[in-house]
Every structure is written in C-alpha cells, then in structure tokens.
Design a protein around this motif. Structure first.
Motif, PDB file in Angstrom:
ATOM      1  N   PRO A 104       0.821  -1.212   0.000  1.00  0.00           N
ATOM      2  CA  PRO A 104       0.000   0.000   0.000  1.00  0.00           C
ATOM      3  C   PRO A 104       0.854   1.261   0.000  1.00  0.00           C
ATOM      4  N   ASP A 105       0.438   2.246  -0.806  1.00  0.00           N
ATOM      5  CA  ASP A 105       1.070   3.569  -0.870  1.00  0.00           C
ATOM      6  C   ASP A 105       2.495   3.567  -1.411  1.00  0.00           C
ATOM      7  N   ALA A 106       2.981   2.426  -1.884  1.00  0.00           N
ATOM      8  CA  ALA A 106       4.344   2.396  -2.416  1.00  0.00           C
ATOM      9  C   ALA A 106       4.402   3.140  -3.745  1.00  0.00           C
ATOM     10  N   HIS A 107       5.553   3.746  -4.031  1.00  0.00           N
ATOM     11  CA  HIS A 107       5.737   4.479  -5.285  1.00  0.00           C
ATOM     12  C   HIS A 107       6.096   3.495  -6.398  1.00  0.00           C
ATOM     13  N   ILE A 108       5.136   2.707  -6.798  1.00  0.00           N
ATOM     14  CA  ILE A 108       5.320   1.723  -7.863  1.00  0.00           C
ATOM     15  C   ILE A 108       4.265   2.009  -8.910  1.00  0.00           C
ATOM     16  N   GLY A 109       4.677   2.370 -10.111  1.00  0.00           N
ATOM     17  CA  GLY A 109       3.721   2.780 -11.123  1.00  0.00           C
ATOM     18  C   GLY A 109       4.031   2.206 -12.486  1.00  0.00           C
ATOM     19  N   PRO A 110       3.168   2.490 -13.469  1.00  0.00           N
ATOM     20  CA  PRO A 110       3.354   1.977 -14.829  1.00  0.00           C
ATOM     21  C   PRO A 110       4.622   2.537 -15.470  1.00  0.00           C
ATOM     22  N   VAL A 111       5.242   1.726 -16.300  1.00  0.00           N
ATOM     23  CA  VAL A 111       6.454   2.122 -17.025  1.00  0.00           C
ATOM     24  C   VAL A 111       6.133   2.147 -18.514  1.00  0.00           C
ATOM     25  N   SER A 112       6.286   3.312 -19.125  1.00  0.00           N
ATOM     26  CA  SER A 112       6.009   3.467 -20.553  1.00  0.00           C
ATOM     27  C   SER A 112       6.819   4.636 -21.084  1.00  0.00           C
ATOM     28  N   TRP A 113       6.638   4.945 -22.362  1.00  0.00           N
ATOM     29  CA  TRP A 113       7.359   6.073 -22.948  1.00  0.00           C
ATOM     30  C   TRP A 113       6.940   7.390 -22.304  1.00  0.00           C
ATOM     31  N   ALA A 114       5.740   7.433 -21.729  1.00  0.00           N
ATOM     32  CA  ALA A 114       5.301   8.655 -21.050  1.00  0.00           C
ATOM     33  C   ALA A 114       6.177   8.937 -19.832  1.00  0.00           C
ATOM     34  N   LEU A 115       6.623   7.882 -19.144  1.00  0.00           N
ATOM     35  CA  LEU A 115       7.507   8.062 -17.993  1.00  0.00           C
ATOM     36  C   LEU A 115       8.856   8.626 -18.434  1.00  0.00           C
ATOM     37  N   VAL A 116       9.368   8.131 -19.556  1.00  0.00           N
ATOM     38  CA  VAL A 116      10.633   8.651 -20.090  1.00  0.00           C
ATOM     39  C   VAL A 116      10.482  10.115 -20.484  1.00  0.00           C
ATOM     40  N   LEU A 117       9.383  10.434 -21.152  1.00  0.00           N
ATOM     41  CA  LEU A 117       9.130  11.822 -21.559  1.00  0.00           C
ATOM     42  C   LEU A 117       9.020  12.733 -20.339  1.00  0.00           C
ATOM     43  N   ALA A 118       8.317  12.264 -19.312  1.00  0.00           N
ATOM     44  CA  ALA A 118       8.169  13.065 -18.096  1.00  0.00           C
ATOM     45  C   ALA A 118       9.515  13.268 -17.409  1.00  0.00           C
ATOM     46  N   GLY A 119      10.341  12.223 -17.379  1.00  0.00           N
ATOM     47  CA  GLY A 119      11.658  12.353 -16.771  1.00  0.00           C
ATOM     48  C   GLY A 119      12.530  13.360 -17.497  1.00  0.00           C
TER      49      GLY A 119
END
Length: 298
Positions: free
Chosen positions: A107-122
């Motif tokens: 619960p509440d862990a920082h675990i999320g989807p990995v996609s090209w959107a994550l790379v773009l956001a980074g």
C-alpha cells in the motif's frame, strides 16, 4: 567581544526562535485529536530540511559537480541514500506484504506503470532542473535561505504541474492505463530484489570511486564547542547527507507514506487549478498513484 562573536548572536537567536516554534508546533499538533501524524510530519520534515540544507543534498547539483568538475562525492551520496533506502524499504514492504504475489503491491508504495510517457516526463523534469539551476528540494531549502530566485522557480514548477495535469488524461488513455507495472519482488522475491539492486549500486559506487577528488586531512576540532560550531555552520560531509536522507525516508514510511518532496507543491497546484477551473473535472486514474504529483492531492 570581537566582531565575529557579536555577529554570531543574531544567527543563534534566530535559530533558537525557529527551534522553539517548531517544538511548540509539534507539541500543539500532538495534543489535537488525530494530530500525532501531523506532529510527526512537522518534526521529521524539519529534520529532513536541515539535512538537505546542511549537506546541500540535491540530485541536479551533485550530477552537475560530476559532469562539470569530475567530483563524484555527491553522486556517491545519492548511491548511499539509495542503498539505505533499498534495505529499509525491503524490510518494511516484507512486513506489509509478506508474500509478494503477482497482482498485489504494498500500500502507498511508489510503484507505477512504465512506458514512454515516464521517459518523456523524466526528460521534461530534468530539463526543468537544468533551466532553474537546481532540483525542487534544493529550491525549497534555498527559499528558507532567502534565495531571490527560488520563489520564481517554485512558481514555475507549480505552473508546470497545472500544464501536466491538463495533459494527463490523453497520456493516461494512450499509454499509462495499459502500461506494465514491474516490481522486482514479484519475480525475484525480496531477497533477490534487494541483492540485485545493491549489486547495481555497488557497481556504480566502484565506478564513481575513481572520480573522487584527492583526500584532504580534516582538522580535528580543538574543543566540543568548536565541533558544535562546525556542525551548525559548516557543510556536512556528502555521505552524511546521503545516509541521513535514506534513513529518514525509511522512518517516514513506518508512520506516514513514502516521501515525495514535490508532493506538497503538486497538491497545492492541483487545488489552485481546480479552484480556478483550469483543470479537467476528472483526472483519470491519477489518484491511484502514490507519486510525487498526486500523493498530496488524494
């Protein structure tokens, strides 16, 4: 009394006032019904702020020191923070979720989807740090130091949050909603996951160690008072900051939720944007993520 001693008294008086106010705030919040969590957050937040400011812990600044000056001490401090956090979080998560079965997450862990959107956001986040000259955590403690640029940087970050929230729904529908959510303990177990991450961090440390500047013999304080003054006025060693940040992150998880330095700013930006009608009425799936931009808004 010499000029140096006279100039020191206003700083000591100001620090004493701040400490008294913090202690009073922690006490008053703790006395309220349900206020213990807020009191803990205020106290541990003050400790984290002191650690960040005294050790100058900043991802962007440490990376800049490495690439511009070849000084790896800051990056090694980040590695130290990650190592402490990795060990601590694996212990905590194994208590929350003893068997890491696929399909279940702590619960509440920082675990999320990995996609090209994550790379773009980074990349966008990194570009923002380069333009502003620092990461958001450093802008927060520089705000307390009286930096004239920190308010503009934080205001720009808040505006960026508003723009990001407006692009969230299309990105969520296009890729985030169906992106995989990898978590190493699902595949390797807690022991294997911790061992793999620590091995990668050890390799990074070995490579960075070659870029350490020549060691200088630190002068031993002549008295306890001198040691205390060095602690209060001098810059703390890089590794102290890294170890402390990692330990604080683990301690916070035991009482609250994982740290997100940008969470408060993201929450405030979201609330302000919603109040002014600048955001969509619904942000699809965003509140299901325990991440920096949404943790404070839930």
């Amino acid at each position: 009394m010499d000029g140096t001693g006279a100039a020191r008294w206003p700083a000591l008086a100001a620090a004493s006032v701040v400490l008294v106010l913090l202690a009073a705030g922690v006490h008053l919040l703790g006395e309220r019904s349900g206020g213990r969590a807020l009191a803990f957050a205020l106290g541990i937040g003050a400790v984290l702020g002191i650690v960040l400011q005294r050790s100058r812990f900043c991802f962007y600044c440490h990376a800049r020191d490495y690439f511009e000056r070849g000084d790896a001490r800051g990056l090694l401090a980040i590695v130290a923070a990650l190592a402490v956090g990795t060990l601590g979080m694996h212990v905590v998560m194994s208590g929350w979720l003893p068997v890491p079965q696929p399909g279940r997450l702590p619960p509440d862990a920082h675990i999320g989807p990995v996609s090209w959107a994550l790379v773009l956001a980074g990349l966008a986040f990194g570009a923002g740090m380069v333009v502003s000259g620092s990461c958001i955590s450093a802008h927060w403690y520089r705000l307390g130091e009286g930096s004239p640029t920190a308010p503009f940087a934080l205001a720009g970050a808040a505006l960026g949050f508003v723009l990001g929230f407006n692009t969230w729904n299309p990105l969520y529908s296009a890729t985030i909603a169906t992106a995989p959510v990898p978590w190493l303990p699902h595949h390797l177990g807690y022991a294997g996951s911790a061992a793999l991450q620590l091995a990668v961090l050890a390799l990074a440390s070995a490579l960075l160690w070659r870029r350490l500047p020549p060691a200088r013999n630190a002068a031993v304080p002549a008295s306890f008072g001198a040691a205390l003054r060095a602690l209060l006025r001098g810059r703390w060693p890089y590794v102290w900051g890294g170890l402390a940040v990692g330990a604080i992150a683990v301690i916070v998880v035991l009482r609250l939720r994982p740290l997100g330095v940008t969470a408060a700013l993201g929450s405030a930006a979201r609330a302000a944007g919603e109040a002014q009608g600048l955001l969509p009425q619904r942000l699809e799936g965003l509140d299901g993520f325990a991440a920096c931009c949404s943790a404070g808004a839930r």
